[in-house]
Design an enzyme around this catalytic site. Structure first.
Site, short mmCIF file in Angstrom:
data_model
loop_
_atom_site.label_atom_id
_atom_site.label_comp_id
_atom_site.label_asym_id
_atom_site.label_seq_id
_atom_site.Cartn_x
_atom_site.Cartn_y
_atom_site.Cartn_z
N CYS A 102 0.86 -1.18 0.00
CA CYS A 102 0.00 0.00 0.00
C CYS A 102 0.90 1.24 0.00
O CYS A 102 1.60 1.50 0.97
CB CYS A 102 -0.87 -0.07 1.25
SG CYS A 102 -1.97 1.32 1.43
N CYS A 116 -11.04 10.45 8.17
CA CYS A 116 -9.71 9.98 7.80
C CYS A 116 -8.61 10.72 8.55
O CYS A 116 -8.57 11.95 8.56
CB CYS A 116 -9.52 10.18 6.29
SG CYS A 116 -7.86 9.77 5.73
N GLY A 156 -2.66 10.24 1.10
CA GLY A 156 -2.81 11.13 -0.04
C GLY A 156 -3.86 10.74 -1.05
O GLY A 156 -4.37 9.64 -1.05
N GLU A 157 -4.16 11.70 -1.90
CA GLU A 157 -5.13 11.51 -2.99
C GLU A 157 -4.31 11.38 -4.28
O GLU A 157 -3.81 12.37 -4.81
CB GLU A 157 -6.07 12.72 -3.03
CG GLU A 157 -6.91 12.86 -4.29
CD GLU A 157 -7.63 11.58 -4.70
OE1 GLU A 157 -8.37 11.00 -3.89
OE2 GLU A 157 -7.45 11.15 -5.86
N SER A 188 -6.74 4.26 -5.86
CA SER A 188 -7.95 4.57 -5.10
C SER A 188 -8.09 6.08 -5.01
O SER A 188 -7.17 6.78 -4.58
CB SER A 188 -7.85 3.96 -3.70
OG SER A 188 -8.96 4.35 -2.92
N SER A 213 -13.72 5.92 -3.64
CA SER A 213 -14.28 5.96 -2.30
C SER A 213 -15.61 6.69 -2.36
O SER A 213 -15.64 7.91 -2.52
CB SER A 213 -13.31 6.68 -1.37
OG SER A 213 -12.07 6.01 -1.40
N ASN A 215 -18.56 6.02 -0.12
CA ASN A 215 -18.80 6.30 1.31
C ASN A 215 -20.19 6.80 1.71
O ASN A 215 -20.48 6.91 2.91
CB ASN A 215 -17.76 7.27 1.88
CG ASN A 215 -16.37 6.66 1.85
OD1 ASN A 215 -16.24 5.44 1.98
ND2 ASN A 215 -15.36 7.47 1.67
N ASN A 291 -12.14 2.16 10.72
CA ASN A 291 -11.04 1.97 11.67
C ASN A 291 -10.98 3.16 12.61
O ASN A 291 -10.74 4.27 12.17
CB ASN A 291 -9.70 1.87 10.94
CG ASN A 291 -9.66 0.69 10.02
OD1 ASN A 291 -10.08 -0.40 10.39
ND2 ASN A 291 -9.19 0.90 8.81
N1 SAH Z 1 -7.22 9.15 -0.96
C1 SAH Z 1 -7.61 7.94 -1.57
C2 SAH Z 1 -6.75 6.78 -1.19
C3 SAH Z 1 -6.33 6.67 0.24
S1 SAH Z 1 -7.60 6.33 1.41
C4 SAH Z 1 -9.07 7.65 -1.30
O1 SAH Z 1 -9.68 8.33 -0.49
O2 SAH Z 1 -9.61 6.76 -1.95
C5 SAH Z 1 -7.92 4.63 1.10
C6 SAH Z 1 -9.29 4.16 1.59
O3 SAH Z 1 -9.36 4.21 3.02
C7 SAH Z 1 -10.45 4.98 1.09
O4 SAH Z 1 -11.43 4.15 0.52
C8 SAH Z 1 -11.00 5.65 2.32
O5 SAH Z 1 -12.37 5.87 2.21
C9 SAH Z 1 -10.64 4.64 3.39
N2 SAH Z 1 -10.58 5.17 4.74
C10 SAH Z 1 -10.18 6.38 5.13
N3 SAH Z 1 -10.26 6.51 6.47
C11 SAH Z 1 -10.71 5.34 6.94
C12 SAH Z 1 -10.97 4.81 8.23
N4 SAH Z 1 -10.78 5.56 9.32
N5 SAH Z 1 -11.43 3.55 8.34
C13 SAH Z 1 -11.60 2.79 7.25
N6 SAH Z 1 -11.35 3.21 6.00
C14 SAH Z 1 -10.91 4.47 5.84
FE1 SF4 Z 2 -8.15 10.38 3.52
FE2 SF4 Z 2 -8.42 9.57 0.96
FE3 SF4 Z 2 -10.07 11.40 2.02
FE4 SF4 Z 2 -7.51 12.03 1.55
S1 SF4 Z 2 -9.05 11.50 0.04
S2 SF4 Z 2 -8.69 12.58 3.36
S3 SF4 Z 2 -6.51 10.11 2.05
S4 SF4 Z 2 -9.88 9.25 2.62
#
Ligand code: SAH
Ligand code: SF4
Length: 347
Positions: A102, A116, A156-157, A188, A213, A215, A291
């Site tokens: 990852c 996040c 990061g994004e 992602s 994502s 959500n 999480n």
């Molecule tokens: N920024 C990108 C990739 C990193 S986050 C994105 O948002 O897709 C990767 C994944 O972790 C995303 O699907 C996000 O929704 C998820 N994620 C973020 N915080 C989380 C948490 N506290 N518990 C479970 N999944 C989480």
């Molecule tokens: Fe976290 Fe992905 Fe949202 Fe950025 S885009 S804040 S890494 S879940």
């Protein structure tokens, strides 16, 4: 000194020519770096001493400094220091029959999702291609088995760092590079619509797996959880995904973090099913039980609720999987990656 891992094969050929080496030497050097994971030019024995010296003078291979390795049962979290003293992390995950790495694409993140931990720092900066590739090189060096699966789900994004990401993906999937299968690299994204349009037109990036994502099943809730939805509406997102040029047998992965009492009811599941119904075969859904993080006031739902949510989607014939994040105890799981906390761990 330049970083060798910044270059594609074509670019390196030009660069070598400019410093007086034959372009085909680039193939030789990259074979050492990406197939044998050699990082000392002096050990590249099919090159003459003069050439090795020249390469050592102009190039280096690593840019990150590994500073810590935190082991859990099902994962190892690696912490690296960048040259300008940021801490980033990479998580190696032990799946049943393979390894998944990852990778982080930025230091922090500007997107600001409420659930996040990475969002808490805001965006400090983008990572360079070399910094992305170096995460792979260091972890592979530390791991006996070949790492064949890579996901951009760390800090990061990724689509907000498009150019560096693109070149890193090129190095990851090219035969002259790390040579992973395109189907084993996943990006992602939080759903940046204009960047997704760009990706849809991009012959390289649209070949790898796309995870989005989502959500939330409606605009209002998505805007609450993911403020970027104000400018990247769910409607526009669904449109760009529905039009995404995938062959009929490929599916876009929708990730849905289930948060207790926020987006995890059966009604939410019904609403999501309705949203996806017109494009059922285009998507599969990954449910990720939230999480927890000490600084975020959300909770993980009970597994009963998670299964109930899955059942609703399945009853509408939507392929739905539950993904329990690995590495929770080392804060290496999704949404738990955060540079500041890690500095505390290290000190
Ligand atoms: N920024 C990108 C990739 C990193 S986050 C994105 O948002 O897709 C990767 C994944 O972790 C995303 O699907 C996000 O929704 C998820 N994620 C973020 N915080 C989380 C948490 N506290 N518990 C479970 N999944 C989480
Ligand atoms: Fe976290 Fe992905 Fe949202 Fe950025 S885009 S804040 S890494 S879940």
């Amino acid at each position: 000194m330049e970083l060798l891992t910044s270059y594609t094969l074509g670019e390196l050929k030009n660069r070598l020519q400019a410093i007086g080496l034959e372009p085909y030497r680039a193939n030789q050097v990259l074979l050492w770096v990406y197939k044998k994971f050699e990082t000392n030019f002096q050990n590249m024995t099919d090159l003459s001493k003069a050439h090795r010296d020249m390469l050592s003078k102009h190039f280096r291979i690593h840019t990150l400094e590994p500073i810590e390795r935190v082991r859990a049962n099902d994962s190892i979290k690696y912490l690296f220091r960048t040259e300008d003293n940021h801490i980033i992390e990479t998580v190696l995950i032990f799946e049943k029959d393979h390894l998944t790495l990852c990778l982080s694409s930025q230091v922090g993140c500007a997107v600001g999702c409420k659930f996040c931990a990475t969002a808490k720092d805001g965006l400090l900066r983008n990572l360079s291609t070399a910094e992305i590739i170096d995460q792979y090189l260091w972890v592979q060096k530390d791991t006996a088995q070949r790492i064949r699966n890579v996901v951009f789900m760390g800090m990061g994004e990724p689509l907000a760092n498009y150019e560096a990401l693109r070149k890193a993906v090129e190095i990851l999937i090219s035969p002259w590079g790390i040579d992973l299968s395109k189907r084993r690299v996943s990006i992602s994204t939080s759903g940046l619509v204009s960047q997704l349009r760009r990706m849809a037109q991009d012959p390289l990036l649209r070949e790898v797996n796309l995870a989005v994502s989502i959500n939330a099943p409606n605009q209002q809730l998505r805007e609450f959880l993911m403020p970027i939805s104000k400018t990247n509406s769910l409607k526009d997102l669904m449109k760009v995904l529905a039009d995404f040029p995938y062959p009929p047998d490929r599916r876009i992965m929708l990730e849905y973090v289930l948060i207790s009492g926020v987006n995890d009811s059966k009604n939410h599941a019904e609403e999501l099913a309705k949203l996806l119904k017109p494009y059922r075969r285009k998507f599969k859904v990954n449910l990720i039980p939230y999480n927890p993080d000490p600084n975020i006031p959300f909770e993980r739902p009970s597994m009963d609720r998670v299964y109930a949510f899955q059942e609703v989607l399945r009853s509408h014939n939507i392929s739905t999987f539950i993904r329990i994040s690995k590495g929770i105890e080392v804060f290496g799981a999704c949404g738990q990656l955060r540079s500041k906390r890690l500095e505390l761990v290290v000190k």
